[in-house]
Design a protein around this motif. Structure first.
Motif, PDB file in Angstrom:
ATOM      1  N   ARG A  14       9.682 -15.354 -43.206  1.00 47.48           N
ATOM      2  CA  ARG A  14      10.604 -15.494 -42.081  1.00 47.48           C
ATOM      3  C   ARG A  14       9.983 -15.034 -40.743  1.00 47.48           C
ATOM      4  O   ARG A  14       9.615 -14.061 -40.637  1.00 47.48           O
ATOM      5  N   PHE A  15      10.108 -16.011 -39.704  1.00 43.16           N
ATOM      6  CA  PHE A  15       9.291 -15.624 -38.472  1.00 43.16           C
ATOM      7  C   PHE A  15       9.476 -14.131 -37.917  1.00 43.16           C
ATOM      8  O   PHE A  15       8.646 -13.723 -37.511  1.00 43.16           O
ATOM      9  N   TYR A  16      11.010 -13.760 -37.886  1.00 43.88           N
ATOM     10  CA  TYR A  16      11.137 -12.672 -37.336  1.00 43.88           C
ATOM     11  C   TYR A  16      10.932 -11.422 -38.337  1.00 43.88           C
ATOM     12  O   TYR A  16      11.106 -10.452 -37.720  1.00 43.88           O
ATOM     13  N   ASP A  17      10.327 -11.697 -39.236  1.00 45.18           N
ATOM     14  CA  ASP A  17       9.732 -10.499 -39.837  1.00 45.18           C
ATOM     15  C   ASP A  17       8.158 -10.526 -39.713  1.00 45.18           C
ATOM     16  O   ASP A  17       7.222  -9.512 -40.545  1.00 45.18           O
ATOM     17  N   ASN A  18       7.521 -11.311 -38.796  1.00 48.69           N
ATOM     18  CA  ASN A  18       6.224 -11.327 -38.608  1.00 48.69           C
ATOM     19  C   ASN A  18       5.899 -10.224 -37.571  1.00 48.69           C
ATOM     20  O   ASN A  18       6.206 -10.408 -36.354  1.00 48.69           O
ATOM     21  N   ARG A  19       5.119  -9.309 -37.944  1.00 50.41           N
ATOM     22  CA  ARG A  19       4.909  -8.250 -37.114  1.00 50.41           C
ATOM     23  C   ARG A  19       4.087  -8.420 -35.812  1.00 50.41           C
ATOM     24  O   ARG A  19       4.276  -8.110 -34.778  1.00 50.41           O
ATOM     25  N   GLU A  20       2.852  -9.386 -35.823  1.00 52.74           N
ATOM     26  CA  GLU A  20       2.413  -9.838 -34.749  1.00 52.74           C
ATOM     27  C   GLU A  20       3.124 -10.491 -33.589  1.00 52.74           C
ATOM     28  O   GLU A  20       2.901 -10.210 -32.507  1.00 52.74           O
ATOM     29  N   LYS A  21       3.922 -11.349 -34.145  1.00 57.45           N
ATOM     30  CA  LYS A  21       4.935 -12.013 -33.028  1.00 57.45           C
ATOM     31  C   LYS A  21       5.617 -11.098 -32.489  1.00 57.45           C
ATOM     32  O   LYS A  21       6.433 -11.394 -31.248  1.00 57.45           O
ATOM     33  N   TYR A 335      11.303 -16.414 -31.036  1.00 56.06           N
ATOM     34  CA  TYR A 335      11.610 -15.031 -31.583  1.00 56.06           C
ATOM     35  C   TYR A 335      13.030 -14.632 -31.522  1.00 56.06           C
ATOM     36  O   TYR A 335      13.790 -14.585 -32.392  1.00 56.06           O
ATOM     37  N   VAL A 336      13.345 -14.823 -30.129  1.00 58.86           N
ATOM     38  CA  VAL A 336      14.767 -14.434 -29.830  1.00 58.86           C
ATOM     39  C   VAL A 336      15.861 -15.552 -30.563  1.00 58.86           C
ATOM     40  O   VAL A 336      16.902 -14.914 -31.148  1.00 58.86           O
ATOM     41  N   ALA A 337      15.562 -16.727 -30.767  1.00 63.25           N
ATOM     42  CA  ALA A 337      16.277 -17.577 -31.458  1.00 63.25           C
ATOM     43  C   ALA A 337      16.200 -17.527 -33.207  1.00 63.25           C
ATOM     44  O   ALA A 337      16.802 -18.037 -34.080  1.00 63.25           O
ATOM     45  N   GLN A 338      15.275 -16.502 -33.439  1.00 61.49           N
ATOM     46  CA  GLN A 338      14.962 -16.372 -34.995  1.00 61.49           C
ATOM     47  C   GLN A 338      14.679 -17.731 -35.727  1.00 61.49           C
ATOM     48  O   GLN A 338      15.450 -17.992 -36.860  1.00 61.49           O
ATOM     49  N   ILE A 339      13.593 -18.222 -35.313  1.00 56.69           N
ATOM     50  CA  ILE A 339      13.400 -19.624 -36.093  1.00 56.69           C
ATOM     51  C   ILE A 339      12.412 -19.240 -37.136  1.00 56.69           C
ATOM     52  O   ILE A 339      11.585 -18.324 -36.823  1.00 56.69           O
ATOM     53  N   GLU A 340      12.767 -19.847 -38.351  1.00 61.36           N
ATOM     54  CA  GLU A 340      11.827 -19.581 -39.656  1.00 61.36           C
ATOM     55  C   GLU A 340      10.453 -20.065 -39.254  1.00 61.36           C
ATOM     56  O   GLU A 340      10.184 -21.196 -38.654  1.00 61.36           O
ATOM     57  N   GLU A 341       9.579 -19.170 -39.799  1.00 61.84           N
ATOM     58  CA  GLU A 341       7.902 -19.642 -39.874  1.00 61.84           C
ATOM     59  C   GLU A 341       7.777 -21.110 -40.307  1.00 61.84           C
ATOM     60  O   GLU A 341       6.860 -21.742 -39.825  1.00 61.84           O
ATOM     61  N   ASP A 342       8.234 -21.489 -41.272  1.00 64.07           N
ATOM     62  CA  ASP A 342       7.698 -22.913 -41.609  1.00 64.07           C
ATOM     63  C   ASP A 342       8.091 -24.003 -40.748  1.00 64.07           C
ATOM     64  O   ASP A 342       7.464 -24.872 -40.485  1.00 64.07           O
ATOM     65  N   ILE A 344       8.504 -23.441 -37.611  1.00 64.24           N
ATOM     66  CA  ILE A 344       7.624 -23.473 -36.356  1.00 64.24           C
ATOM     67  C   ILE A 344       6.052 -23.957 -36.881  1.00 64.24           C
ATOM     68  O   ILE A 344       5.647 -24.680 -35.816  1.00 64.24           O
ATOM     69  N   MET A 345       5.759 -23.596 -38.178  1.00 64.79           N
ATOM     70  CA  MET A 345       4.598 -24.468 -38.152  1.00 64.79           C
ATOM     71  C   MET A 345       4.461 -25.901 -38.153  1.00 64.79           C
ATOM     72  O   MET A 345       3.402 -26.466 -37.783  1.00 64.79           O
ATOM     73  N   ALA A 346       5.715 -26.404 -38.693  1.00 64.01           N
ATOM     74  CA  ALA A 346       5.749 -28.000 -38.623  1.00 64.01           C
ATOM     75  C   ALA A 346       5.468 -28.364 -37.117  1.00 64.01           C
ATOM     76  O   ALA A 346       4.914 -29.394 -36.843  1.00 64.01           O
ATOM     77  N   GLU A 347       6.365 -27.657 -36.282  1.00 63.27           N
ATOM     78  CA  GLU A 347       6.063 -28.087 -34.651  1.00 63.27           C
ATOM     79  C   GLU A 347       5.024 -27.846 -34.039  1.00 63.27           C
ATOM     80  O   GLU A 347       4.440 -28.515 -33.324  1.00 63.27           O
ATOM     81  N   LEU A 348       4.231 -26.643 -34.449  1.00 64.17           N
ATOM     82  CA  LEU A 348       2.855 -26.518 -34.076  1.00 64.17           C
ATOM     83  C   LEU A 348       1.916 -27.665 -34.395  1.00 64.17           C
ATOM     84  O   LEU A 348       1.002 -28.072 -33.484  1.00 64.17           O
ATOM     85  N   GLU A 349       2.081 -28.191 -35.356  1.00 64.64           N
ATOM     86  CA  GLU A 349       1.218 -29.457 -35.730  1.00 64.64           C
ATOM     87  C   GLU A 349       1.738 -30.679 -35.063  1.00 64.64           C
ATOM     88  O   GLU A 349       0.659 -31.484 -34.384  1.00 64.64           O
ATOM     89  N   ARG A 350       2.975 -30.869 -34.636  1.00 72.91           N
ATOM     90  CA  ARG A 350       3.560 -31.822 -33.992  1.00 72.91           C
ATOM     91  C   ARG A 350       3.054 -32.008 -32.539  1.00 72.91           C
ATOM     92  O   ARG A 350       2.658 -32.798 -31.698  1.00 72.91           O
ATOM     93  N   GLY A 351       3.043 -30.753 -31.963  1.00 72.06           N
ATOM     94  CA  GLY A 351       2.534 -30.277 -30.586  1.00 72.06           C
ATOM     95  C   GLY A 351       3.535 -30.660 -29.325  1.00 72.06           C
ATOM     96  O   GLY A 351       3.293 -30.207 -28.135  1.00 72.06           O
TER      97      GLY A 351
END
Length: 385
Positions: A14-21, A335-342, A344-351
């Motif tokens: 889950r994105f909001y469990d990612n410490r660096e972010k 982060y504020v919207a608590q979007i899940e990591e998977d 986000i990763m899909a969106e990062l690929e789309r750009g």
């Protein structure tokens, strides 16, 4: 904020469990001091009773809100002993919280700090519900030598091994959330004030601690998509029940009525992360708590709503936005919207997030987020009831 990484058997990371972010969010926005300032407005209503003013923090995070509030409290009550209980299951966030304490202990010597990894139901009373957990409770009372922040720093840093042993976590098979491997309590105070603080320091008596709190903080203590019934039953109601008469619980959460949510809707048009606005939570608390024992403040938007912003130079958002600012803005929005990591990763690929973030930040001349708050006040009854 937990650092657990889920495996294939645990479910999605889950994105909001990612410490660096999480750390990027808290260092690139003004959220922590702005939230602390909102809580500071409640301090004029506090009327401490001997032997101490008692505070509960339902999730210390990196400790910045706690340390800001303690500064406010020292300014208002410079000669009143403080006892603050902070819940935090993340070992890393507990370490960061500890790093904020030397200056607080130096400025306000009659301070007792209690950190615990227990649940919201257990931590206000510092008592595990399960007999097995009661038997495995780790309880540490540590008096710090010296009188200066410099002397306290090294002693607190030396607690690293204790944290590694006592703040271990596992994953709940029911919810997938991190839970403690063993319940732990860490109590810190200045040894040169131990005599005066004797009646303030919590003791491991094998029973719930029910002295009651003058002030409780619940700043984003739950997943935004959790239903109101669960947020109240598992978090807000247990904290409210542990207020003393006149005690105040300040609840802070995101609203989504801001440019940050515009970025989210550009990418995910149907996203609805903030399903329980404050009026819904107040109604649910009125249903779960004795009506005669509590009152609620927060109906007016003028007092309930406030905003914080992304740190950025005006020249950056009015012309060419730097890559670092754009990434910080995107990070803060998801982060504020608590979007899940998977997702986000899909969106990062789309750009497409690049153009969406740049457009929203430029159009608003920056990026800001809106929070809302409400206050629960205990009118009658004993702590724990």
């Amino acid at each position: 904020m937990t650092t657990l990484l889920s495996t294939a058997n645990d479910g999605p990371f889950r994105f909001y469990d990612n410490r660096e972010k999480y750390l990027l969010f808290v260092t690139t926005t003004s959220e922590k001091p702005v939230v602390a300032a909102r809580i500071g407005r409640e301090l004029e209503h506090l009327k401490p009773h001997p032997p101490a003013l008692r505070i509960y923090d339902a999730g210390t995070g990196n400790g910045q809100v706690m340390s800001h509030v303690l500064r406010h409290l020292h300014h208002r009550f410079p000669h009143v002993p403080f006892c603050i209980v902070g819940k935090e299951i993340s070992m890393e966030d507990t370490r960061l919280t500890l790093s904020t304490l030397p200056d607080r202990l130096a400025e306000h010597p009659q301070t007792v700090v209690v950190l615990t990894n227990m649940s919201y139901v257990e931590s206000p009373e510092l008592f595990p519900r399960s007999p097995d957990h009661q038997a495995s409770l780790n309880w540490h009372e540590i008096g710090l030598d010296g009188t200066s922040a410099h002397e306290f720093v090294q002693q607190i840093e030396d607690l690293d091994e204790l944290l590694q042993n006592d703040w271990q976590t596992t994953t709940s098979p029911k919810t997938g959330n991190p839970v403690y491997a063993a319940p732990s309590v860490l109590i810190l105070y200045r040894k040169d004030h131990e005599f005066v603080l004797s009646d303030v320091i919590p003791r491991n008596t094998g029973a719930p601690q029910r002295q009651g709190y003058d002030l409780a903080l619940a700043v984003q203590p739950y997943r935004s998509r959790t239903l109101a019934e669960g947020k109240v039953r598992m978090v807000l109601a247990p904290v409210a029940r542990n207020l003393r008469v006149g005690g105040r619980l300040v609840v802070v959460q995101s609203t989504g009525h801001d440019p940050g949510m515009e970025i989210i809707r550009r990418i995910w048009p149907d996203e609805q992360p903030f399903a329980t606005p404050r009026h819904t939570l107040i109604n649910e608390m009125q249903a779960q708590l004795p009506a005669h024992a509590f009152s609620f403040e927060g109906a007016s938007d003028d007092r309930a709503l406030f905003s914080y912003h992304l740190h950025a130079m005006p020249s950056e958002v009015s012309s060419k936005i730097s890559t670092s600012t754009m990434l910080a803005a995107w990070n803060a929005a998801v982060y504020v919207a608590q979007i899940e990591e998977d997702r986000i990763m899909a969106e990062l690929e789309r750009g497409a997030y690049l153009d969406a973030t740049t457009d929203v930040v430029r159009r608003h001349g920056g990026l800001w987020f809106q929070d809302e708050s409400f206050v629960v006040v205990r009118k009658t009854g004993e702590p724990g009831s």
